[in-house]
Design a protein around this motif. Sequence first.
Motif, PDB file in Angstrom:
ATOM      1  N   LEU A   1      30.140  40.164  35.788  1.00 52.00           N
ATOM      2  CA  LEU A   1      30.454  41.604  35.707  1.00 52.00           C
ATOM      3  C   LEU A   1      30.295  42.061  37.160  1.00 52.00           C
ATOM      4  CD1 LEU A   1      30.860  44.128  33.830  1.00 52.00           C
ATOM      5  CD2 LEU A   1      28.373  44.399  34.348  1.00 52.00           C
ATOM      6  N   LYS A   2      31.182  42.763  37.636  1.00 52.87           N
ATOM      7  CA  LYS A   2      31.476  43.129  39.186  1.00 52.87           C
ATOM      8  C   LYS A   2      30.868  44.513  39.178  1.00 52.87           C
ATOM      9  CE  LYS A   2      32.565  43.250  43.711  1.00 52.87           C
ATOM     10  NZ  LYS A   2      31.931  44.441  44.072  1.00 52.87           N
ATOM     11  N   MET A   3      29.866  44.787  39.833  1.00 46.24           N
ATOM     12  CA  MET A   3      28.950  46.356  40.043  1.00 46.24           C
ATOM     13  C   MET A   3      29.526  47.037  41.212  1.00 46.24           C
ATOM     14  SD  MET A   3      25.049  45.229  38.983  1.00 46.24           S
ATOM     15  CE  MET A   3      25.151  43.616  40.193  1.00 46.24           C
ATOM     16  N   ASP A   4      29.885  48.050  41.073  1.00 47.13           N
ATOM     17  CA  ASP A   4      30.574  48.932  42.161  1.00 47.13           C
ATOM     18  C   ASP A   4      29.995  50.481  42.050  1.00 47.13           C
ATOM     19  OD1 ASP A   4      32.027  49.959  43.795  1.00 47.13           O
ATOM     20  OD2 ASP A   4      33.978  50.493  42.587  1.00 47.13           O
ATOM     21  N   PRO A   5      29.320  51.041  43.143  1.00 49.62           N
ATOM     22  CA  PRO A   5      28.678  50.058  44.055  1.00 49.62           C
ATOM     23  C   PRO A   5      27.644  49.149  43.880  1.00 49.62           C
ATOM     24  CG  PRO A   5      27.933  52.101  44.251  1.00 49.62           C
ATOM     25  CD  PRO A   5      28.886  52.171  43.238  1.00 49.62           C
ATOM     26  N   ALA A   6      27.706  47.892  44.399  1.00 50.56           N
ATOM     27  CA  ALA A   6      26.537  46.966  44.127  1.00 50.56           C
ATOM     28  C   ALA A   6      25.110  47.182  44.707  1.00 50.56           C
ATOM     29  CB  ALA A   6      26.878  45.603  44.409  1.00 50.56           C
ATOM     30  N   PRO A   7      24.037  47.442  43.744  1.00 48.96           N
ATOM     31  CA  PRO A   7      22.729  47.673  44.110  1.00 48.96           C
ATOM     32  C   PRO A   7      22.176  46.444  44.989  1.00 48.96           C
ATOM     33  CG  PRO A   7      22.827  48.012  41.826  1.00 48.96           C
ATOM     34  CD  PRO A   7      24.200  47.288  42.202  1.00 48.96           C
ATOM     35  N   LYS A   8      21.449  46.596  46.026  1.00 50.91           N
ATOM     36  CA  LYS A   8      20.689  45.557  46.864  1.00 50.91           C
ATOM     37  C   LYS A   8      19.359  45.045  46.303  1.00 50.91           C
ATOM     38  CE  LYS A   8      24.103  45.870  50.059  1.00 50.91           C
ATOM     39  NZ  LYS A   8      24.935  44.915  50.156  1.00 50.91           N
ATOM     40  N   TRP A   9      19.035  43.899  46.364  1.00 53.14           N
ATOM     41  CA  TRP A   9      18.025  43.348  45.977  1.00 53.14           C
ATOM     42  C   TRP A   9      17.423  43.526  44.594  1.00 53.14           C
ATOM     43  CZ3 TRP A   9      17.165  40.268  50.100  1.00 53.14           C
ATOM     44  CH2 TRP A   9      17.708  40.712  51.389  1.00 53.14           C
ATOM     45  N   ILE A  10      18.382  43.147  43.636  1.00 57.10           N
ATOM     46  CA  ILE A  10      17.910  43.623  42.355  1.00 57.10           C
ATOM     47  C   ILE A  10      16.785  42.562  41.906  1.00 57.10           C
ATOM     48  CG2 ILE A  10      18.933  43.219  40.020  1.00 57.10           C
ATOM     49  CD1 ILE A  10      21.792  43.856  41.381  1.00 57.10           C
ATOM     50  N   GLN A  11      15.841  43.336  41.039  1.00 59.12           N
ATOM     51  CA  GLN A  11      14.646  42.883  40.582  1.00 59.12           C
ATOM     52  C   GLN A  11      14.554  42.515  39.149  1.00 59.12           C
ATOM     53  OE1 GLN A  11      13.189  41.358  43.085  1.00 59.12           O
ATOM     54  NE2 GLN A  11      11.576  42.934  43.745  1.00 59.12           N
ATOM     55  N   GLY A  12      15.370  43.348  38.479  1.00 56.56           N
ATOM     56  CA  GLY A  12      15.358  43.089  36.754  1.00 56.56           C
ATOM     57  C   GLY A  12      16.415  43.690  36.344  1.00 56.56           C
TER      58      GLY A  12
END
Length: 292
Positions: free
Chosen positions: A177-188
């Motif tokens: 799944l392509k996220m838009d805009p993509a968050p940075k440094w995903i933790q969970g």
Amino acid sequence: MREKTFKTAGMTALVLLCGCGETKTAVEYKPAEVHQVKGRQGICTENGYYWVSGSGTLEKYDSSWNLIAENTDPFEGYTLEVNHIGDIDVYQNELYLGVEYFMDGEGKNIQVAVYDGDTLKLKRVFPFRADTGQLECSGIAVDPDSRTVYMSSWIDGESSEYLYMYDLDSTEYKGKLKMDPAPKWIQGVAYYDGSLYVTSDDGDAEEDAPDHMYRVDVSKDGKTGTVSLEKTFDDVTRQGEIEGLTFDKEHGQFLLLYNRGARIIAGMPKGYYEGYTEEIHEVFVYDILNKK
């Protein structure tokens, strides 16, 4: 999971793209309780029980947050070398873990692992697709509606722009799944009420700047997700390191695991902030209120 003590240009850009820091949701998260736990990575809940993951531990708590089970050797039974657990999820008393070998900001030997919710022992492992571009696993979520298991990647770059999907029943890879805009440094990552939610370590503890949670609304074809800012965590005890998340449907609550006290560089502990001699792990419980 992996606090940074530096800023990147992408952090500010993402907040701006998500509405200049203003949430688009019609939900209010009202602080209710805080519970100190042993694990520092993930949180999930089902039927009045709570499970917490450390980097190499699993714990189970009852409805009053009493520790009732613990596994301090959760990597028993693997054929590949692994040493790290990220955020976790639970479905029908089975725990879903993203397990890997993680060292100095890089991951390998990624696996979707399923554990028994009572014994906290390994039951089975999904066949992992190594050609998907996923370079790390920071979290995992079960969507029982679409029968999908989602995996997130913490490493900044193309790998973290996607959520990686596996079929809950067949265990086969379903795509990304392509996220838009993509968050940075995903933790969970977590699934709740038709949407996906990710926590992002995009603040800066050195500057007392908070981390965030984003909502991901999946397109009808299941290939893309529109990202919007859901909550800014300026109400935690001390700015530090955001971790896993979960939603308690039974009680209408949102739970967040947050670490404070330790200074972490490239994913590894490097001493403590002034006034701390150990890292403190807290679950922040919020009541979910619908705005009218």
